[in-house]
Enzyme design. Sequence first.
Site, PDB file in Angstrom:
ATOM      1  N   CYS A  26       0.819  -1.194   0.000  1.00 49.32           N
ATOM      2  CA  CYS A  26       0.000   0.000   0.000  1.00 49.32           C
ATOM      3  C   CYS A  26       0.859   1.253   0.000  1.00 49.32           C
ATOM      4  CB  CYS A  26      -0.864   0.034   1.242  1.00 49.32           C
ATOM      5  SG  CYS A  26      -1.572  -1.540   1.656  1.00 49.32           S
ATOM      6  N   ARG A  40       0.425   2.269  -5.968  1.00 47.66           N
ATOM      7  CA  ARG A  40       0.765   1.158  -5.079  1.00 47.66           C
ATOM      8  C   ARG A  40      -0.441   0.329  -4.689  1.00 47.66           C
ATOM      9  NH1 ARG A  40       4.929   1.136  -1.547  1.00 47.66           N
ATOM     10  NH2 ARG A  40       6.674   2.330  -2.265  1.00 47.66           N
ATOM     11  N   TRP A  62      -3.983  -1.949  -1.019  1.00 44.21           N
ATOM     12  CA  TRP A  62      -4.061  -3.072  -1.966  1.00 44.21           C
ATOM     13  C   TRP A  62      -4.272  -4.304  -1.094  1.00 44.21           C
ATOM     14  CZ3 TRP A  62      -1.127  -7.523  -3.180  1.00 44.21           C
ATOM     15  CH2 TRP A  62      -1.356  -8.074  -4.448  1.00 44.21           C
ATOM     16  N   ASN A  80       1.824  -0.634   5.740  1.00 41.78           N
ATOM     17  CA  ASN A  80       2.115  -1.288   4.470  1.00 41.78           C
ATOM     18  C   ASN A  80       2.941  -2.521   4.803  1.00 41.78           C
ATOM     19  OD1 ASN A  80       2.873  -2.005   1.868  1.00 41.78           O
ATOM     20  ND2 ASN A  80       4.496  -0.464   1.759  1.00 41.78           N
ATOM     21  N   GLY A  81       2.514  -3.691   4.321  1.00 37.78           N
ATOM     22  CA  GLY A  81       3.261  -4.906   4.619  1.00 37.78           C
ATOM     23  C   GLY A  81       2.342  -5.965   5.176  1.00 37.78           C
ATOM     24  N   GLU A 111       6.457 -10.996 -23.074  1.00 38.87           N
ATOM     25  CA  GLU A 111       6.125  -9.637 -22.639  1.00 38.87           C
ATOM     26  C   GLU A 111       4.817  -9.168 -23.298  1.00 38.87           C
ATOM     27  OE1 GLU A 111       6.858  -7.772 -20.327  1.00 38.87           O
ATOM     28  OE2 GLU A 111       6.392  -5.731 -20.946  1.00 38.87           O
ATOM     29  N   LYS A 155       1.470  -8.124 -21.256  1.00 40.07           N
ATOM     30  CA  LYS A 155       0.823  -6.811 -21.398  1.00 40.07           C
ATOM     31  C   LYS A 155      -0.656  -6.993 -21.707  1.00 40.07           C
ATOM     32  CE  LYS A 155       3.138  -4.717 -19.934  1.00 40.07           C
ATOM     33  NZ  LYS A 155       4.523  -4.591 -19.535  1.00 40.07           N
ATOM     34  N   GLU A 177      -2.615  -8.288 -18.534  1.00 34.86           N
ATOM     35  CA  GLU A 177      -2.826  -7.376 -17.416  1.00 34.86           C
ATOM     36  C   GLU A 177      -3.697  -6.191 -17.790  1.00 34.86           C
ATOM     37  OE1 GLU A 177       0.703  -5.500 -15.775  1.00 34.86           O
ATOM     38  OE2 GLU A 177       1.717  -5.726 -17.670  1.00 34.86           O
ATOM     39  N   HIS A 211       4.771 -29.340 -28.935  1.00 38.88           N
ATOM     40  CA  HIS A 211       4.886 -30.169 -27.736  1.00 38.88           C
ATOM     41  C   HIS A 211       3.707 -29.977 -26.784  1.00 38.88           C
ATOM     42  CE1 HIS A 211       8.804 -31.266 -29.155  1.00 38.88           C
ATOM     43  NE2 HIS A 211       9.119 -29.987 -29.277  1.00 38.88           N
ATOM     44  N   LYS A 233       1.575  -0.940  -8.739  1.00 35.94           N
ATOM     45  CA  LYS A 233       2.810  -0.592  -9.443  1.00 35.94           C
ATOM     46  C   LYS A 233       4.042  -1.115  -8.729  1.00 35.94           C
ATOM     47  CE  LYS A 233       5.131   1.527 -12.629  1.00 35.94           C
ATOM     48  NZ  LYS A 233       5.196   0.722 -13.859  1.00 35.94           N
TER      49      LYS A 233
HETATM   50  C1  F6R Z   1       4.101  -5.693 -15.801  1.00 37.56           C
HETATM   51  C2  F6R Z   1       4.677  -5.120 -14.607  1.00 37.56           C
HETATM   52  C3  F6R Z   1       5.213  -6.033 -13.544  1.00 37.56           C
HETATM   53  C4  F6R Z   1       6.557  -5.513 -13.029  1.00 37.56           C
HETATM   54  C5  F6R Z   1       7.023  -6.347 -11.847  1.00 37.56           C
HETATM   55  C6  F6R Z   1       8.391  -5.935 -11.349  1.00 37.56           C
HETATM   56  O1  F6R Z   1       3.694  -4.703 -16.684  1.00 37.56           O
HETATM   57  O2  F6R Z   1       4.737  -3.932 -14.479  1.00 37.56           O
HETATM   58  O3  F6R Z   1       5.336  -7.332 -14.008  1.00 37.56           O
HETATM   59  O4  F6R Z   1       7.477  -5.554 -14.068  1.00 37.56           O
HETATM   60  O5  F6R Z   1       6.097  -6.248 -10.813  1.00 37.56           O
HETATM   61  O6  F6R Z   1       8.410  -4.612 -10.915  1.00 37.56           O
HETATM   62  P1  F6R Z   1       9.756  -3.807 -10.765  1.00 37.56           P
HETATM   63  O7  F6R Z   1      10.370  -3.685 -12.108  1.00 37.56           O
HETATM   64  O8  F6R Z   1       9.366  -2.511 -10.174  1.00 37.56           O
HETATM   65  O9  F6R Z   1      10.643  -4.630  -9.858  1.00 37.56           O
END
Ligand code: F6R
Length: 606
Positions: free
Chosen positions: A3, A28, A75, A99-100, A479, A483, A486, A502, A601
């Site tokens: 959070c 967050r 969160w 947070n935690g 990737e 994308k 998510e 396979h 994030k």
């Molecule tokens: C996907 C995304 C996440 C982050 C992951 C690592 O779009 O944003 O998969 O890449 O949570 O986050 P960082 O790079 O901040 O360690």
Amino acid sequence: IMCGIIGIASNKPVSINIINSLKKLEYRGYDSAGLATLNNNFIDEKKCSGRVVELEKILFKSPSNGNIGIGHVRWATHGVPNIINAHPHSSEEVSVVHNGIIENSDELKKDLEGQGFKFKSQTDTEVITVLVTKLLQNSKPLESVFKTLKKLKGSFALGIIFRNYSDIIIGARRGSPLAVGYSNEENYLGSDSYALKSMTNKISYLDDGELCVLTKNNVEFYDVNKKKINKKIYTVSDDENISDKGDYKNFMSKEIFEQSETIKKCLSEYTDSLKKDINIYNFPIEPKKINKIILIGCGTAYHSCLVAKYWLEELTTIDAEIDIASEFRYRNLKFNSNNLYIFVSQSGETADTAAALDICKKNNVKTCSIVNVVESTIARNSDWVLPIHAGPEIGVASTKAFLGQLIVLYILALKLSTIRGDTDKKIYSINLNNLKKLPEAIKNTFKLESEIQLIAKEFLDAKGSMFLGRGNSFPIALEGALKLKELSYLHAEGYPAGEMKHGPLALIEEGLPVIVIAPKDKYYEKTLSNTQEVIARGGKIFFITDNNKRLLSTNIRFRLKVPHVDNLLSPLLLTIPLQLLAYHVALLKNCDIDKPRNLAKSVTVE
Ligand code: F6R
């Protein structure tokens, strides 16, 4: 709970600044929000489920006037996201934001209930409120918090205010990041410096086990043994266009279209056009002595590690391994002091990555971090930091940070190849020269957007989708799939094209969208054969390539041509259409682009 936390001690009402900071912290967590201020010896708590704007509406109707306060965006992990479980968690005496995760909260709660204390929420946090309240009966705030912390297992950052001590906020850190900011007649507590940036650029960071006491004029720090300590004050960089979307609909589109500029900036930081060299020095291990490189990250950052493995293998004689941080941290690994451990993280606060780094430190091996946030925990804890210079990334889905990570990893591989003598000078200078063309090539790739808008429509009613690639396009397939998942909540699988037969080929049925990423590299013909296998089973192919030649097969539904660059660099360009695809599918589905559901994030929880 992963959070955002804010705390402000001031000589004027703080609720508006708390709201503004919470908006910045929404990356967050954003399923509920709340704040508490002290008003004439009364804890004035306001909470809502949903976003900070909801909290703002509540405050508009019924303002909070206190000069000291704490705020939180949540969160959820323990307990559903509703008003009761939203933070702060207050008693008549104290109010807590957290947070935690408190790992022993069930035991503590049982014990406290046995003593007659009542709980309102399902959260682990409330045990902190109850414990501090109980201890306050016989001790001062600082002592009560110290005693409480001793009982807690898990990781946390905390902000606490006290009804009867109306001028202090206590902050504490164990595992989850916490920063302190300084200003005139006003001091702050925050989960990161970004949340405090509009108010100050003077920041200190708490280390694990530390605690701080803030008043409007003063901040005191204590270590685990209650000893007063001094902390260094950093002046954090003042990035331009920090949090302004400009003309863009959302941060994600801004961040995608910024990539030609962010890559240009990063290149200018790392390349010396006069000396025709890369300015990376001070390797923590003499480059010729590096035995192996282990690259570690999560999610998108892990995908950039995967691409880097191909680069290191191609350009150097160093062995390269990759690992997902949440796996790395629990394995029984053999550490070697000739290995370099590289941690890739946009935020620099990802709990799993930070824990993996800690393990390396405990084993006395050399660490490097590739981060966007240079003031972050991971950056501060590693031996060597290579920033990606992408500027703040606000959209939860990582875009410009991915390209930034890629470019720094590529530059690092290139530099290693030359100082170790793994490639000759001529090839080094050709490779270096190839980099110069990238920003323009990225810009030209954006021109595909209108075609991608058409393609996006074909994904709307799909049951699922597949992304295929080989070689260094395989991580890009992963990737692209991530994308899409998510952002648009559509099922997507990324696979090495050669693996289809396979098992995953069984998923292909009439009309299933399949993205094939096929630059004209040594895998090209192989990828084409794999594409035919999919076509033969009814898959609808979207073919992304840098090959000018059109294919003869008419079965390809759509072909996207990105500019041609050196094969080693093609992953950077091939990523862009996939970012745009995920973006446009999400837009058509009316999804919340910058804040996809269930995500955050900065993943500061394990
Ligand atoms: C996907 C995304 C996440 C982050 C992951 C690592 O779009 O944003 O998969 O890449 O949570 O986050 P960082 O790079 O901040 O360690």
